[in-house]
Design a protein around this motif. Sequence first.
Motif, PDB file in Angstrom:
ATOM      1  N   GLY A 289     -38.970   0.150  50.853  1.00 45.00           N
ATOM      2  CA  GLY A 289     -39.678   0.167  52.127  1.00 45.00           C
ATOM      3  C   GLY A 289     -41.073   0.728  52.028  1.00 45.00           C
ATOM      4  N   PHE A 290     -41.598   0.828  50.804  1.00 42.59           N
ATOM      5  CA  PHE A 290     -42.936   1.384  50.610  1.00 42.59           C
ATOM      6  C   PHE A 290     -43.086   2.733  51.306  1.00 42.59           C
ATOM      7  CE2 PHE A 290     -43.986  -3.047  49.491  1.00 42.59           C
ATOM      8  CZ  PHE A 290     -44.584  -2.802  48.270  1.00 42.59           C
ATOM      9  N   ASP A 291     -42.051   3.543  51.191  1.00 42.70           N
ATOM     10  CA  ASP A 291     -42.162   4.953  51.522  1.00 42.70           C
ATOM     11  C   ASP A 291     -43.117   5.586  50.494  1.00 42.70           C
ATOM     12  OD1 ASP A 291     -41.269   7.478  52.716  1.00 42.70           O
ATOM     13  OD2 ASP A 291     -40.395   7.818  50.749  1.00 42.70           O
ATOM     14  N   THR A 292     -43.791   6.666  50.876  1.00 42.11           N
ATOM     15  CA  THR A 292     -44.838   7.204  49.976  1.00 42.11           C
ATOM     16  C   THR A 292     -44.338   7.424  48.550  1.00 42.11           C
ATOM     17  OG1 THR A 292     -44.297   9.339  50.906  1.00 42.11           O
ATOM     18  CG2 THR A 292     -46.319   8.331  51.650  1.00 42.11           C
ATOM     19  N   VAL A 295     -43.925   4.238  46.788  1.00 46.62           N
ATOM     20  CA  VAL A 295     -45.226   3.696  46.398  1.00 46.62           C
ATOM     21  C   VAL A 295     -45.681   4.322  45.090  1.00 46.62           C
ATOM     22  CG1 VAL A 295     -47.674   3.618  46.979  1.00 46.62           C
ATOM     23  CG2 VAL A 295     -45.978   3.172  48.741  1.00 46.62           C
ATOM     24  N   TRP A 296     -45.550   5.625  44.999  1.00 49.87           N
ATOM     25  CA  TRP A 296     -46.045   6.285  43.786  1.00 49.87           C
ATOM     26  C   TRP A 296     -45.197   5.977  42.571  1.00 49.87           C
ATOM     27  CZ3 TRP A 296     -50.572   8.206  42.486  1.00 49.87           C
ATOM     28  CH2 TRP A 296     -51.502   8.341  43.515  1.00 49.87           C
ATOM     29  N   PHE A 298     -43.778   3.211  42.079  1.00 48.26           N
ATOM     30  CA  PHE A 298     -44.233   1.857  41.734  1.00 48.26           C
ATOM     31  C   PHE A 298     -45.590   1.902  41.031  1.00 48.26           C
ATOM     32  CE2 PHE A 298     -46.772  -1.823  43.249  1.00 48.26           C
ATOM     33  CZ  PHE A 298     -46.081  -2.833  42.602  1.00 48.26           C
ATOM     34  N   VAL A 299     -46.512   2.692  41.572  1.00 52.99           N
ATOM     35  CA  VAL A 299     -47.852   2.781  40.970  1.00 52.99           C
ATOM     36  C   VAL A 299     -47.743   3.255  39.522  1.00 52.99           C
ATOM     37  CG1 VAL A 299     -50.005   4.104  41.016  1.00 52.99           C
ATOM     38  CG2 VAL A 299     -49.109   3.116  43.121  1.00 52.99           C
ATOM     39  N   PHE A 343     -47.674  14.673  51.252  1.00 51.47           N
ATOM     40  CA  PHE A 343     -47.565  13.336  51.818  1.00 51.47           C
ATOM     41  C   PHE A 343     -46.309  13.244  52.663  1.00 51.47           C
ATOM     42  CE2 PHE A 343     -50.448  10.547  49.018  1.00 51.47           C
ATOM     43  CZ  PHE A 343     -51.318  11.591  48.832  1.00 51.47           C
ATOM     44  N   LYS A 344     -46.451  12.565  53.788  1.00 52.93           N
ATOM     45  CA  LYS A 344     -45.328  12.441  54.686  1.00 52.93           C
ATOM     46  C   LYS A 344     -44.463  11.261  54.247  1.00 52.93           C
ATOM     47  CE  LYS A 344     -44.693  11.855  59.640  1.00 52.93           C
ATOM     48  NZ  LYS A 344     -44.697  10.487  60.085  1.00 52.93           N
TER      49      LYS A 344
ATOM     50  N   LEU B  69     -53.445  -3.908  40.970  1.00 55.83           N
ATOM     51  CA  LEU B  69     -52.240  -3.780  41.797  1.00 55.83           C
ATOM     52  C   LEU B  69     -51.884  -2.306  41.990  1.00 55.83           C
ATOM     53  CD1 LEU B  69     -49.972  -5.551  43.104  1.00 55.83           C
ATOM     54  CD2 LEU B  69     -48.643  -5.116  41.043  1.00 55.83           C
ATOM     55  N   ALA B  70     -51.991  -1.545  40.900  1.00 53.96           N
ATOM     56  CA  ALA B  70     -51.687  -0.112  40.992  1.00 53.96           C
ATOM     57  C   ALA B  70     -52.653   0.565  41.968  1.00 53.96           C
ATOM     58  CB  ALA B  70     -51.779   0.537  39.612  1.00 53.96           C
ATOM     59  N   ALA B  73     -52.112  -0.343  45.672  1.00 54.31           N
ATOM     60  CA  ALA B  73     -50.902   0.172  46.316  1.00 54.31           C
ATOM     61  C   ALA B  73     -51.116   1.578  46.863  1.00 54.31           C
ATOM     62  CB  ALA B  73     -49.738   0.172  45.320  1.00 54.31           C
ATOM     63  N   VAL B  74     -52.103   2.283  46.323  1.00 51.60           N
ATOM     64  CA  VAL B  74     -52.273   3.698  46.689  1.00 51.60           C
ATOM     65  C   VAL B  74     -52.585   3.933  48.177  1.00 51.60           C
ATOM     66  CG1 VAL B  74     -53.653   5.761  46.277  1.00 51.60           C
ATOM     67  CG2 VAL B  74     -52.814   4.418  44.358  1.00 51.60           C
ATOM     68  N   GLY B  76     -51.660   2.711  50.796  1.00 52.43           N
ATOM     69  CA  GLY B  76     -50.467   2.660  51.625  1.00 52.43           C
ATOM     70  C   GLY B  76     -49.705   3.973  51.650  1.00 52.43           C
ATOM     71  N   SER B  77     -50.009   4.864  50.698  1.00 53.78           N
ATOM     72  CA  SER B  77     -49.344   6.160  50.737  1.00 53.78           C
ATOM     73  C   SER B  77     -50.217   7.203  51.437  1.00 53.78           C
ATOM     74  CB  SER B  77     -49.017   6.630  49.315  1.00 53.78           C
ATOM     75  OG  SER B  77     -50.198   6.994  48.634  1.00 53.78           O
ATOM     76  N   GLY B  83     -44.761  -0.811  58.699  1.00 54.73           N
ATOM     77  CA  GLY B  83     -43.418  -1.143  58.245  1.00 54.73           C
ATOM     78  C   GLY B  83     -42.541   0.092  58.084  1.00 54.73           C
ATOM     79  N   ALA B  84     -43.091   1.136  57.466  1.00 53.68           N
ATOM     80  CA  ALA B  84     -42.268   2.296  57.131  1.00 53.68           C
ATOM     81  C   ALA B  84     -42.290   3.353  58.224  1.00 53.68           C
ATOM     82  CB  ALA B  84     -42.741   2.903  55.803  1.00 53.68           C
ATOM     83  N   TYR B 112     -49.159  -3.625  52.428  1.00 61.03           N
ATOM     84  CA  TYR B 112     -48.358  -4.453  51.516  1.00 61.03           C
ATOM     85  C   TYR B 112     -48.155  -5.875  52.013  1.00 61.03           C
ATOM     86  CZ  TYR B 112     -48.079   0.198  49.875  1.00 61.03           C
ATOM     87  OH  TYR B 112     -48.440   1.434  49.441  1.00 61.03           O
TER      88      TYR B 112
END
Lengths: 353, 577
Positions: A289-292, A295-296, A298-299, A343-344, B69-70, B73-74, B76-77, B83-84, B112
Amino acid sequence: MPETSVFTLDSVSVLLVWTAIAIYALAFVAYAVDLARRGAMAVEVKDAAAKDARVREREVVMAGAGHGASRDAVAAQALGGESALDAPIGRRQRLVWARIGTSLTVLGFLFHLGADVTRGIAAGRVPWSNMYEFALTGTLLIVAVYLAVLFRYDLRFLGTFITGLVVVLLGGTAIWFYTDIVPLMDPLKSVWLVIHVFVASLSTALFALAFALSVLQLMQARRERKTAAADASATGPAKTGPRFLRTLPSADALESLAYRFAIIGFIFWTFTLIAGAIWANDAWGRYWGFDTKEVWTFVIWVLYAGYIHARATRGWRGARSAWLSIIGFTAVIFNFTIVNMFFKGLHAYSGLS
Amino acid sequence: MSRPLSDDSTAAVPEPVEGTLRPDDHADGGRAEASDDVAQPALGAIGWLRWGWRQLTSMRTALVLLLLLAIAAVPGSLVPQRGADPNGVTQYFNDNPDLAPILDGLSLFDVYTSPWFSAIYILLFISLVGCVIPRTKHHWKALRAKPPRTPARLSRLDVHRTEVIEATDDADAATLATSAVASAQQHLRKNGYRVARYDTGRTLSVSAERGYLRETGNLVFHAALVGVLLAVGIGGGFTYTGQTVIIEGRTWVNTLLDYTSFNPGRFVDEDGLTPYALTLDRFDVTYQPLGTEGAGQAGDFVANLTTQRAGEAPESGKVRVNHPLEMEGDRIYLMGNGYAPTLTIRDADGQVVFSESVPFLPQDTNMTSLGVVKVPDGLPEQVGLVGFFYPTQAPLSTGAFASAYPALVNPVVSLDVYVGDLGIDGGIPRSVYTLDTSEMEKLAGRGADVDALELAPGETAELPGGLGTITFENEAPDGASGYDGSVKRYVSLSIHRDAAAGWVLVFAVLATAGLLAALFVPRRRMWVKATVEGHTVRVEYAGLARGEDPALADAVDQFAQRHRAGLSGPPPGARVD
Ligand code: HEM
């Protein structure tokens, strides 16, 4: 557990943590002395090597590596450094201070392990359920992986880095992250906690080693370049960075070793990612769900995939890929510290407030 | 120590069959000129297209896209995502009214699904497909080709060993050479190598290659990544999620009508939901007792349900955190819980005009909960009540109240009373959890003549202005102690059908398996050559790494030792190098 008693198991654990930190700090000093002495030794070795150079040059040519003469000195040294890297335990260089450093690291590790186990027993569960405990176990694994790797490779020259890193992380953990033992939150009651977090810590440890080797690789490559340039222009010895570098393996050897740790770390990280997704699917009702924190994770995965690619891409092998390994590990540390604290997101399990 | 082959020695090895096809700018590749040829500007449109395709499918482009891509993506955090965390986005708009619309224009609240993020990964996957297809074809051919011809000068390879064996005479030497190569061939095949003989005159040799699995793994890995993407993309269309609230004792039916919200994928048939029903029998939770570490922390949530599939007998089921309930392919998750005080409102004549359990939304961990009651009909004017429920009411230092503990120790509901227009007749949908007071007059509560109403379970109070009465019903079963069970609980459930998850998992596992093979199976070639020189036989062993292969030298050494030991003839000792 009786709350009134001064010697609760948890307070014993804290005591052990601080003892371990002190011992690691001593190990750091010993390893630092070792590096300094290697520097001095390197000068002697270089004199001897100069004498030896003619003989070695022939060998090198016979081995089929037809380099220019200026690179042979470097290559000859590298051969020495590399065989030392692979030497079995009984036949390693006798480095008194490195030995002291390693012995102290083992001792510190035992106290550290004691601290982790007592914390786990006190809490009645695996000791990696809040930020304090992740850090306690994570740093323990860094030392464990380092010590395990020593059986195979003589990487004692990374001792300062490893003990230094652990002293800083563990010290910071004990000061800032300490959390009282509280029962687990429901979402954490899962086998995936045991697997996911453990494997993530393990890959962090491997990435740490890869990072240290990549840094040394860059330093060594710089020295090799400067040495070659100085030889070519015959202007005499140039300033080429810390002298202990001369006793270390060549940049190429450091690079391929860094790569080996990074790919094992990458596999574990891939597993972390998948295990996390499976857990998220049970706990939160979606696997991604691309929670923070997602995301990290994944990065970092993509960064290391980039690193592995870079190693296979012309023009990127060497210094550029080393920088990717360094950036990758920086992201790992960032993910663990800044992302957890500020980060939340759904991964609100740091236990800090 | 072995190193990956350097470029000059690649050129030195004749390769009738090249094992793997690599993009032109692969570090091990020697085809730099080929790509330069194509880059000649004299080419026409087709040439340029080809050139562009080659660029897109090069290693360097893949690498740059990966790094992009990396980086992409940042953000979004850093910024809440619709979405989240949709509430976070609303909050962000409130806190930064100037900045937020600008960020929104850049799709930073939907990173995303944004055009720029999509562009990066779509290009990456086009590049991936363009890269993998030709390699797969090539690998398919390589899998059935013979290992390459033995190089003329094995001594030029990275790893090379020579043994010289004395035979009694020339004839014996010839026999020895034949049996040496034959046994090498046998050993190599047993070790998993593909072997081929290349004999010329007095020189006999076996060429062997192993580790095709490495390339297979690499291709499986990359293809599986495409699989993951497709599964997410296509499966998402057949996926739906819906939310609902069930109060203890009530039944919920799986139809669109019964959902409080429902988000279907593009291909979901909303009228075709599988019919089943869920009844919430009881909701259980335990709280850490007061006076211990983490007092009030909630845990062991269980929603005890009776489930009813169409045409079957009812069964009981449980939904717990981390343990969703499976129903007809749906997964049912426990997302939240709260109290639903049962309130009864009577008019001035004592006639019941409203009687319901009203879900109150928890606002903190001690379950201070906010709720709204709307009475559109039955009273002289429309009436709205809004207020808090405290399972354990305690005064704050400010004089206001909050709940001090999440269980029912001192339950109190406190309500402000409004009369006027509820605004629900205009056809605009209103949330049941908010009261629009813009067209209403406050009769009780702060700022009004009458204080807010305060009720414990079982108590009744007069509504101000002679409207009637309100009762906070005590739902406790007979014989309950204290306030146990006096207020009903509700659960909020999330119901999911995920058509993609299983496929994503399959591809992810495939990718990992491929990765393991691609990274750890060594791909290597080995040659054993026997040359008869008078009454001696020179046996050479050579190895060549194809890609990362730290153990090559050891492997050749071991093989040479074992092979030599197995040969007849005088004992080894005539080692040359
Ligand atoms: C989603 C994007 C991609 C990811 C995450 C990714 C990841 C990886 C990883 C982890 C490896 C190392 C494992 C192995 O050797 O099989 C690898 C290798 C490789 N990838 Fe990719 N890749 C991607 C896209 C591409 C593209 C577009 C190309 C073609 C240009 C490509 C070509 C290669 C090649 C040739 C290797 C082998 C490298 C070697 O010889 O060691 N990849 N990739």
